[in-house]
Design a protein around this motif. Structure first.
Motif, mmCIF file in Angstrom:
data_model
loop_
_atom_site.group_PDB
_atom_site.id
_atom_site.type_symbol
_atom_site.label_atom_id
_atom_site.label_comp_id
_atom_site.label_asym_id
_atom_site.label_seq_id
_atom_site.Cartn_x
_atom_site.Cartn_y
_atom_site.Cartn_z
ATOM 1 N N VAL A 1 103.667 102.590 -40.215
ATOM 2 C CA VAL A 1 104.369 101.373 -39.800
ATOM 3 C C VAL A 1 104.516 100.462 -41.011
ATOM 4 N N ILE A 2 105.684 99.857 -41.148
ATOM 5 C CA ILE A 2 105.911 98.838 -42.173
ATOM 6 C C ILE A 2 105.815 97.483 -41.473
ATOM 7 N N ASP B 1 111.620 92.026 -53.575
ATOM 8 C CA ASP B 1 111.893 91.697 -54.974
ATOM 9 C C ASP B 1 112.972 90.626 -55.095
ATOM 10 N N LYS B 2 113.969 90.671 -54.225
ATOM 11 C CA LYS B 2 115.078 89.718 -54.288
ATOM 12 C C LYS B 2 114.797 88.429 -53.524
ATOM 13 N N GLY B 3 113.627 88.316 -52.871
ATOM 14 C CA GLY B 3 113.225 87.068 -52.235
ATOM 15 C C GLY B 3 113.739 86.862 -50.822
ATOM 16 N N TYR B 4 114.172 87.915 -50.151
ATOM 17 C CA TYR B 4 114.662 87.777 -48.775
ATOM 18 C C TYR B 4 113.538 87.849 -47.750
ATOM 19 N N ILE B 5 112.394 88.445 -48.120
ATOM 20 C CA ILE B 5 111.225 88.472 -47.237
ATOM 21 C C ILE B 5 110.008 88.028 -48.046
ATOM 22 N N LEU B 6 108.968 87.558 -47.348
ATOM 23 C CA LEU B 6 107.764 87.091 -48.048
ATOM 24 C C LEU B 6 106.966 88.249 -48.625
ATOM 25 N N SER B 7 106.602 89.205 -47.758
ATOM 26 C CA SER B 7 105.801 90.337 -48.208
ATOM 27 C C SER B 7 105.927 91.473 -47.210
ATOM 28 N N HIS B 8 105.372 92.608 -47.601
ATOM 29 C CA HIS B 8 105.359 93.756 -46.694
ATOM 30 C C HIS B 8 104.056 94.523 -46.893
ATOM 31 N N LYS B 9 103.686 95.271 -45.861
ATOM 32 C CA LYS B 9 102.474 96.074 -45.919
ATOM 33 C C LYS B 9 102.724 97.369 -45.174
ATOM 34 N N PHE B 10 102.301 98.483 -45.754
ATOM 35 C CA PHE B 10 102.437 99.775 -45.101
ATOM 36 C C PHE B 10 101.108 100.147 -44.474
ATOM 37 N N GLU B 11 101.132 100.476 -43.183
ATOM 38 C CA GLU B 11 99.932 100.907 -42.479
ATOM 39 C C GLU B 11 100.128 102.317 -41.967
ATOM 40 N N ASP B 12 99.148 103.177 -42.226
ATOM 41 C CA ASP B 12 99.198 104.555 -41.752
ATOM 42 C C ASP B 12 98.560 104.614 -40.373
ATOM 43 N N ASP B 13 99.317 105.065 -39.379
ATOM 44 C CA ASP B 13 98.795 105.128 -38.010
ATOM 45 C C ASP B 13 98.550 106.563 -37.550
ATOM 46 N N GLY B 14 98.482 107.496 -38.480
ATOM 47 C CA GLY B 14 98.249 108.889 -38.121
ATOM 48 C C GLY B 14 99.526 109.671 -37.870
ATOM 49 N N LYS B 15 100.630 108.967 -37.621
ATOM 50 C CA LYS B 15 101.918 109.634 -37.422
ATOM 51 C C LYS B 15 102.782 109.351 -38.633
ATOM 52 N N GLN B 16 103.878 108.613 -38.436
ATOM 53 C CA GLN B 16 104.766 108.341 -39.572
ATOM 54 C C GLN B 16 104.406 107.055 -40.285
ATOM 55 N N GLU C 1 107.205 94.641 -37.013
ATOM 56 C CA GLU C 1 106.695 95.991 -37.283
ATOM 57 C C GLU C 1 107.817 96.990 -37.095
ATOM 58 N N ILE C 2 107.970 97.887 -38.070
ATOM 59 C CA ILE C 2 109.062 98.864 -38.060
ATOM 60 C C ILE C 2 108.481 100.238 -38.387
ATOM 61 N N PRO C 3 108.871 101.284 -37.654
ATOM 62 C CA PRO C 3 108.426 102.637 -38.018
ATOM 63 C C PRO C 3 108.860 102.980 -39.449
ATOM 64 N N ALA C 4 107.962 103.593 -40.190
ATOM 65 C CA ALA C 4 108.184 103.796 -41.619
ATOM 66 C C ALA C 4 108.942 105.085 -41.926
ATOM 67 N N SER C 5 109.659 105.048 -43.043
ATOM 68 C CA SER C 5 110.233 106.232 -43.686
ATOM 69 C C SER C 5 110.377 105.863 -45.159
ATOM 70 N N ASN C 6 110.601 106.849 -45.991
ATOM 71 C CA ASN C 6 110.674 106.578 -47.427
ATOM 72 C C ASN C 6 111.828 105.655 -47.783
ATOM 73 N N ILE C 7 112.998 105.850 -47.174
ATOM 74 C CA ILE C 7 114.160 105.012 -47.506
ATOM 75 C C ILE C 7 113.955 103.578 -47.005
ATOM 76 N N LYS C 8 113.305 103.424 -45.845
ATOM 77 C CA LYS C 8 113.020 102.072 -45.335
ATOM 78 C C LYS C 8 112.023 101.353 -46.242
ATOM 79 N N LYS C 9 111.053 102.091 -46.793
ATOM 80 C CA LYS C 9 110.098 101.487 -47.724
ATOM 81 C C LYS C 9 110.816 100.980 -48.977
ATOM 82 N N GLU C 10 111.764 101.776 -49.479
ATOM 83 C CA GLU C 10 112.505 101.383 -50.672
ATOM 84 C C GLU C 10 113.376 100.149 -50.413
ATOM 85 N N ILE C 11 114.046 100.111 -49.257
ATOM 86 C CA ILE C 11 114.864 98.946 -48.911
ATOM 87 C C ILE C 11 113.979 97.712 -48.775
#
Length: 130
Positions: free
Chosen positions: A58-59, A41-56, A25-35
């Motif tokens: 979490v990815i 897309d390039k196959g380095y991770i299986l999947s990702h999910k963005f969760e809104d926790d009321g603040k910034q 789990e990593i705190p989210a930002s727009n640039i982190k979401k893009e990375i």
């Protein structure tokens, strides 16, 4: 307060892989979401999910392993807050002679070195992944 959130993002992924975690789990930002989208897309991770926790937000990233060996061999920060690294369209880096990727922040958004070559744009080199 964190002075380099992208380096923190990369370090969390690196540490989670060394500890053989399935999800990080990593705190989210727009640039982190893009990375994260590029890594998926390039196959380095299986999947990702963005969760809104009321603040910034979490990815949540599901890490990828091949027979208990992490899919990401090395992930390193190139451009740092104290020393930014930029490159033009004519001098884009090749990571492991094209086997890895370089993630760049350009005027067209956050893209890989191959996409930057195709679109003929340069920018700030954020990180190398292989």
């Amino acid at each position: 307060m964190n002075t380099d959130p992208i380096a923190d993002y990369l370090t969390r992924i690196r540490n989670a892989q060394m500890a053989r975690h399935k999800v990080v789990e990593i705190p989210a930002s727009n640039i982190k979401k893009e990375i994260t989208k590029i890594l998926e897309d390039k196959g380095y991770i299986l999947s990702h999910k963005f969760e809104d926790d009321g603040k910034q937000g979490v990815i949540k990233i599901a890490l990828k392993y091949n027979k208990n060996v992490p899919a990401i061999k090395k992930i390193e920060r190139i451009s740092k807050p104290g020393l930014r690294k930029y490159c033009g369209a004519d001098s884009l880096p090749r990571v492991l002679n094209g086997l890895g990727i370089a993630v760049l922040s350009t005027s067209k958004g956050v893209i890989t070195d191959k996409e930057a070559r195709n679109e003929n744009v340069g920018g700030e080199i954020l990180c190398y992944v292989y």
